[in-house]
Design a protein around this motif. Structure first.
Motif, short mmCIF file in Angstrom:
data_model
loop_
_atom_site.label_atom_id
_atom_site.label_comp_id
_atom_site.label_asym_id
_atom_site.label_seq_id
_atom_site.Cartn_x
_atom_site.Cartn_y
_atom_site.Cartn_z
N UNK A 120 -2.58 65.64 110.42
CA UNK A 120 -3.62 66.60 110.77
C UNK A 120 -3.08 68.03 110.80
N UNK A 121 -4.00 68.99 110.69
CA UNK A 121 -3.72 70.41 110.84
C UNK A 121 -4.11 70.85 112.25
N UNK A 122 -3.34 71.73 112.85
CA UNK A 122 -3.68 72.25 114.17
C UNK A 122 -4.63 73.44 114.03
N UNK A 123 -5.83 73.16 113.55
CA UNK A 123 -6.85 74.19 113.43
C UNK A 123 -8.18 73.61 113.90
N UNK A 169 -8.14 70.02 100.69
CA UNK A 169 -7.71 68.97 99.77
C UNK A 169 -6.55 68.22 100.40
N UNK A 170 -6.50 66.92 100.16
CA UNK A 170 -5.51 66.06 100.80
C UNK A 170 -4.91 65.13 99.75
N UNK A 211 -10.13 57.91 103.99
CA UNK A 211 -10.12 59.07 104.87
C UNK A 211 -11.50 59.18 105.50
N UNK A 212 -11.63 60.02 106.50
CA UNK A 212 -12.89 60.16 107.22
C UNK A 212 -13.40 61.59 107.02
N UNK A 213 -14.49 61.71 106.26
CA UNK A 213 -14.98 63.04 105.87
C UNK A 213 -15.35 63.89 107.08
N UNK A 214 -15.89 63.27 108.14
CA UNK A 214 -16.24 64.04 109.33
C UNK A 214 -14.99 64.62 109.98
N UNK A 217 -9.63 69.26 110.11
CA UNK A 217 -8.23 69.23 109.71
C UNK A 217 -7.54 67.90 109.91
N UNK A 218 -8.30 66.85 110.19
CA UNK A 218 -7.71 65.53 110.42
C UNK A 218 -7.78 64.72 109.11
#
Length: 268
Positions: free
Chosen positions: A57-60, A67-68, A102-105, A110-111
């Motif tokens: 995850x991103x800390x935002x 993109x992942x 992955x989970x779009x929500x 940022x997760x």
């Protein structure tokens, strides 16, 4: 101004500039780290045959145009790729087809954690999660290890307590103890399936009113069970701990009373 005064003055100016540079560098590092890609567990242990979640995850608070890419070291093709608002799986390795999500929500915050279904021994290895967005991006490496582990069930017959655990890998050791943690003499047998998953059966002569500890462990996972014998019934409480190499230590607790068919599971 005297020569000494000039030296002191310019030395103070130099110190102030150096101090400000250090503060700016520290603040720059602190703020940049807020947008780094992180994982809550960079060395997870997954239970074979079950689903596991690889954290990334991103800390935002919010991200846009994210993109992942998930990759596995030594593997041709990606594990999972997300781009332009949708999964992009044309180059996905056949090893992971239909097994990743992955989970779009969650991506909106940022997760980019990856759900891996039906974990196999071949899934073990080093993964890289890469995230990019309009605000920030980066990568994190995650070393997934695999094992098989189940808590034992207990039965009592003719003053012999039997612990049976159906799935363990690698092959574990079994230790019986009393509440004073003195080692007791039990008898343990193993049977292995074709894929080397071990079934464990261990017996111990017991008193009909006492409490015993059964520890099943290998180099990755330890199961500790407390079995209390009361007459013809056995009540038990079990938990798992994982090797210190795991950055997130998790315990799974369950309590079972074997006077009937009553099972209560607690996950903490």
């Amino acid at each position: 101004m005297s020569v000494l005064g000039k030296i002191i003055f310019y030395s103070m100016i130099a110190l102030i500039i150096t101090f400000l540079a250090i503060i700016i560098l520290f603040l720059s590092f602190a703020f940049s780290s807020l947008s780094a890609v992180l994982s809550s567990n960079t060395a997870p242990i997954a239970n074979l045959g079950q689903d596991t979640l690889l954290s990334c995850y991103l800390l935002t608070q919010t991200v846009t145009k994210v993109s992942v890419t998930w990759e596995k070291k030594g593997l041709s093709g990606v594990v999972y790729k997300y781009n332009n608002g949708a999964a992009s799986l044309q180059d996905q390795s056949s090893q992971f087809k239909g097994r990743t999500q992955l989970f779009s929500e969650a991506l909106a915050t940022g997760n980019a954690s990856l759900l891996l279904r039906n974990v196999k021994q071949s899934d073990e290895g080093e993964y890289t999660c890469s995230i990019s967005s309009t605000k920030s991006g980066g990568t994190v490496n995650i070393h997934l290890r695999t094992a098989a582990f189940t808590a034992p069930t207990f039965t009592l017959s003719n003053s012999v307590l039997t612990a049976h655990a159906s799935r363990w890998f690698p092959k574990p050791n079994v230790t019986w103890l009393n509440l004073d943690e003195e080692v007791l003499r039990g008898n343990t047998t193993f049977s292995a399936s074709p894929n080397k998953i071990y079934s464990v059966t261990s017996t111990l002569p017991v008193n009909i009113t006492d409490t015993y500890i059964c520890r099943i462990e290998n180099n990755l996972v330890s199961s500790v069970s407390t079995a209390t014998v009361t007459g013809s019934a056995v009540s038990e409480d079990s938990y798992f701990t994982f090797s210190a190499a795991s950055s997130l230590l998790v315990s799974v607790h369950l309590s079972i009373t074997t006077t009937g068919v009553l099972c209560i599971y607690n996950l903490t």
